[in-house]
Each structure stands twice: as C-alpha cells, then as structure tokens.
Scaffold this active site. Structure first.
Site, mmCIF file in Angstrom:
data_model
loop_
_atom_site.group_PDB
_atom_site.id
_atom_site.type_symbol
_atom_site.label_atom_id
_atom_site.label_comp_id
_atom_site.label_asym_id
_atom_site.label_seq_id
_atom_site.Cartn_x
_atom_site.Cartn_y
_atom_site.Cartn_z
ATOM 1 N N SER A 41 -8.943 36.245 -33.616
ATOM 2 C CA SER A 41 -9.759 37.460 -33.634
ATOM 3 C C SER A 41 -10.029 37.884 -35.075
ATOM 4 C CB SER A 41 -9.062 38.570 -32.831
ATOM 5 O OG SER A 41 -9.883 39.711 -32.740
ATOM 6 N N THR A 42 -9.515 39.050 -35.499
ATOM 7 C CA THR A 42 -9.796 39.560 -36.840
ATOM 8 C C THR A 42 -9.366 38.553 -37.909
ATOM 9 O OG1 THR A 42 -9.324 41.765 -35.976
ATOM 10 C CG2 THR A 42 -9.502 41.526 -38.370
ATOM 11 N N HIS A 80 -12.919 36.566 -30.734
ATOM 12 C CA HIS A 80 -13.428 37.855 -30.264
ATOM 13 C C HIS A 80 -14.668 38.247 -31.064
ATOM 14 C CE1 HIS A 80 -9.059 38.889 -28.897
ATOM 15 N NE2 HIS A 80 -9.686 38.123 -28.021
ATOM 16 N N MET A 91 -6.116 41.044 -34.182
ATOM 17 C CA MET A 91 -5.618 42.359 -33.794
ATOM 18 C C MET A 91 -5.266 42.341 -32.307
ATOM 19 S SD MET A 91 -7.810 45.875 -34.342
ATOM 20 C CE MET A 91 -8.552 45.188 -35.819
ATOM 21 N N ASP A 100 -3.954 39.948 -27.186
ATOM 22 C CA ASP A 100 -4.627 38.970 -26.334
ATOM 23 C C ASP A 100 -4.092 37.570 -26.636
ATOM 24 O OD1 ASP A 100 -6.497 38.050 -24.415
ATOM 25 O OD2 ASP A 100 -7.898 37.491 -26.011
#
Length: 380
Positions: free
Chosen positions: A198-199, A225, A318, A321
């Site tokens: 993600s991030t 994401h 972040m 998940d």
C-alpha cells in the site's frame, strides 16, 4: 527543541479553491501549523527554503513548474521534507501521480468531485488525518534508526506509529535470512507469488519488480491499494523497467508464468479454475478492511488454489490488510516474506505477521527479490 512543536505544513496548488479546501481541512486537525501557501512550483520551492516545512501538500498539475519538477528539485537539493500529492482522477493524473510516488512522495490523495465544498473538505481532512498519522510515525522511526533524538511527541488524535515496540534490527534480518535459506529449499518450490502492498508501494515495487529475473517461471499477483486508472499507470510504468511482463489484471486472464498481474484499482482480484487452468477473476465484492482491492481477498484465494505451493509477500503499507489472508496461507503451509521495518515507508501491513511469527523471512527492500527467487526455485 520543544516537544509540543507542531507539524509545519505548506499548501501548494494553482487554484485558490483547493488551497482553501486543503488549508481548512488541515486547520481542523490537531497539532498542525500551516506555515504558508503557494500557487505554483517555483514559489513553492522558494517557500520551502525559507519556511522549512515538515510536510507539503503538492498539486500534481500546475503551470510553469509542476509537481513532478518540484519533487525532482527537492531530490536534487536533498531537502528533507515530506510530500503528499493531490491529483485528478484522470489517466494523465494517474501517470503523473505514479511518477511522483516513485520519485519519493510519501502518499497521495485523489482530488474529490463531491457535491459541496464542505463534503470535499471532509473527504480531504479524513484522508490527510490518516496519512499524517503514518508520516509522523515514520519520522520518529527514521530518527531512532539514525540515532537522533526523537523530540516530537505523539500528536493528540494522531498517535505515534513507533510506540514502545522493538524495531527489527539488521542482525535479526540477517539471522532470519540465513534461517530462510535453509527452510525454503523445499521440493518443487512455490508455483505462484502473491504480494500485498500500500503506502510507499509504487516506489517499493519500482525497486522490487526489476530485480526479478525474466525466467522466474511463476506468475506474480499484486494488490496495490489504489483507485481506478492509477493501477493501469503503475502497470505501464513497471512494465517499462522490468524484464517481466507487467499488466493490469483483467477478467479471464490466464495465470501464466513470468507475468505480473496488478489488481485493477477499485476492484478485487482472485483465482478460479477452468479447463485445468488457473484463471483470474476480477470482482466487485464488498471492500475488506475498507480496501478494494484487498490483499486479504487475494491471499485467501491463493491459499485455496495453491496451498503450500505459494509464496505470500507483505510489504510497506498503512493498516492491517493482508494479515488474515497471510494467516490462512500459513495454515496451508505457504511461504511468507515480509519487508522489514527500516525500509518500509509505513510499517503497518507487515507488523502483525512479523510479531505473530508467521513470517519465514524478514528482509530489507533490496533483499526481498532474492527471498522470492529462493522460494520459487526447487531444491536440487
């Protein structure tokens, strides 16, 4: 330095409307000081040098000097400032945002197109709050790792991500890599690799994917994401720099080796079987962990179809998940790799699997590719 110092933010956008929306959103967050605004990149650079902000919100598309050029100049001058990009939900905006993230922007927020200014402000405020929580935590971790004093206290409502827990050291990483080298040499090796990220993902994938060989001989599935359009731009960017074929996954794609399939933004990706083949299904099932695509959703599917013949990889990001999906994969004896804390932009997604000790390898970013290669190569 006083431990109540506020996070200094500079707002950069070429439209007065968005400068106001972002400034008003930031003003509603605790312990934030807006030190100034700028309506173009040249002015922004001048104010960065004089105002010394900790963080800037930066419009991607601006006249005279756009957000990409600002980031390139920040890198050239080695200016220590975090950057959150604001970008339009267009294909061109997606391409520029992916490039910005690969250049080192911390994260991004798509510009909303809601019915009222107050709704747009609320949308941006909520997303800024989550990103700033991670940004301030990452700054503390970097100071710890560099041996500098951590002077910024946890912001009320924006808790520290570095709260009283051990950081995975280089010595621990080396030990676990040695241990993994012994464990991973299993008959057959993995037949598929699934990655949740993600991030910080576009930059991390920009390092990882080009390090994988053209003859890795397994398919690689990635959940990053991102909203629609952005994943298509990410796939295009990675394909240009990789010896593997990288594409945004489509309904009915056959799972073939030496191909990286990226889940399309805003949709889930899972596996199905048909005529003796593994097929990708792209669905609109409900979000999981507030995410669609979701790493948990993919990991469960990979566990079901491949079991012990799978490698699961959890990287910078972040939130949580991927945690439950990796647990399911581990129950099926899949091999699990996690990116280490020191090289994560945000040490959220890998944290629980590492602390729960379901991870076989904890590796810095530049060693993740080799850990994947080891996991798919059969023992001799």
């Amino acid at each position: 330095m006083d431990d109540t110092e506020k996070l200094k933010v500079l707002v950069v956008d070429d439209t007065i409307l968005y400068r106001k929306i972002v400034s008003d959103a930031l003003a509603e967050l605790p312990n934030i000081e807006i030190v100034g605004t700028a309506n173009n990149g040249k002015t922004a650079l001048s104010r960065i040098l004089t105002l010394h902000p900790d963080l800037i919100t930066l419009d991607v598309e601006m006249p005279s000097m756009d957000g990409i050029e600002v980031l390139e100049e920040i890198a050239r001058q080695q200016i220590d400032v975090g950057v959150i990009m604001l970008s339009s939900l267009t294909y061109e905006g997606g391409e520029l945002t992916v490039k910005a993230l690969q250049l080192g922007a911390f994260d991004f927020i798509p510009k909303p197109e809601l019915s009222s200014i107050s709704d747009n402000r609320q949308y941006i405020r909520d997303r800024l709050a989550a990103i700033i929580r991670s940004f301030t935590g990452r700054r503390e971790i970097k100071r710890i790792l560099s041996g500098k004093t951590v002077f910024r206290r946890a912001t009320p409502g924006l808790p520290s991500a570095a709260a009283a827990r051990p950081i995975i050291t280089a010595e621990t990483v080396a030990h676990r890599l040695q241990k993994a080298d012994k464990q991973v040499r299993r008959a057959g090796g993995s037949k598929v690799v699934a990655i949740g990220i993600s991030t910080g993902g576009p930059r991390a994938l920009g390092t990882l994917i080009p390090m994988l060989p053209a003859d890795i001989n397994v398919p690689i599935l990635v959940v990053q994401h991102m909203p629609p359009l952005f994943t298509q731009s990410l796939a295009k960017s990675l394909n240009a720099k990789s010896s593997l074929f990288v594409k945004e996954a489509e309904e009915g794609d056959e799972l073939i080796p030496n191909t990286v399939f990226i889940a399309p933004g805003g949709r889930h990706m899972k596996l199905t079987s048909g005529a003796g083949r593994k097929i990708i299904a792209v669905t609109d099932d409900p979000p999981e962990n507030s995410c669609r695509p979701s790493a948990d959703y993919l990991f469960r599917s990979v566990a079901e179809h491949f079991g012990e013949a799978a490698t699961g990889v959890i990287m910078t990001g972040m939130g949580t998940d991927g945690n439950r999906g990796l647990e399911t994969m581990k129950q099926r004896n899949s091999f699990i790799i996690a990116q280490d804390e020191a090289t994560c932009t945000v040490f959220g997604m890998p944290r629980w699997p590492i602390e729960a000790e379901i991870v076989d390898v904890v590796a810095p970013l530049d060693r993740v590719a080799q850990a994947i290669i080891n996991s798919v190569r059969p023992s001799r």
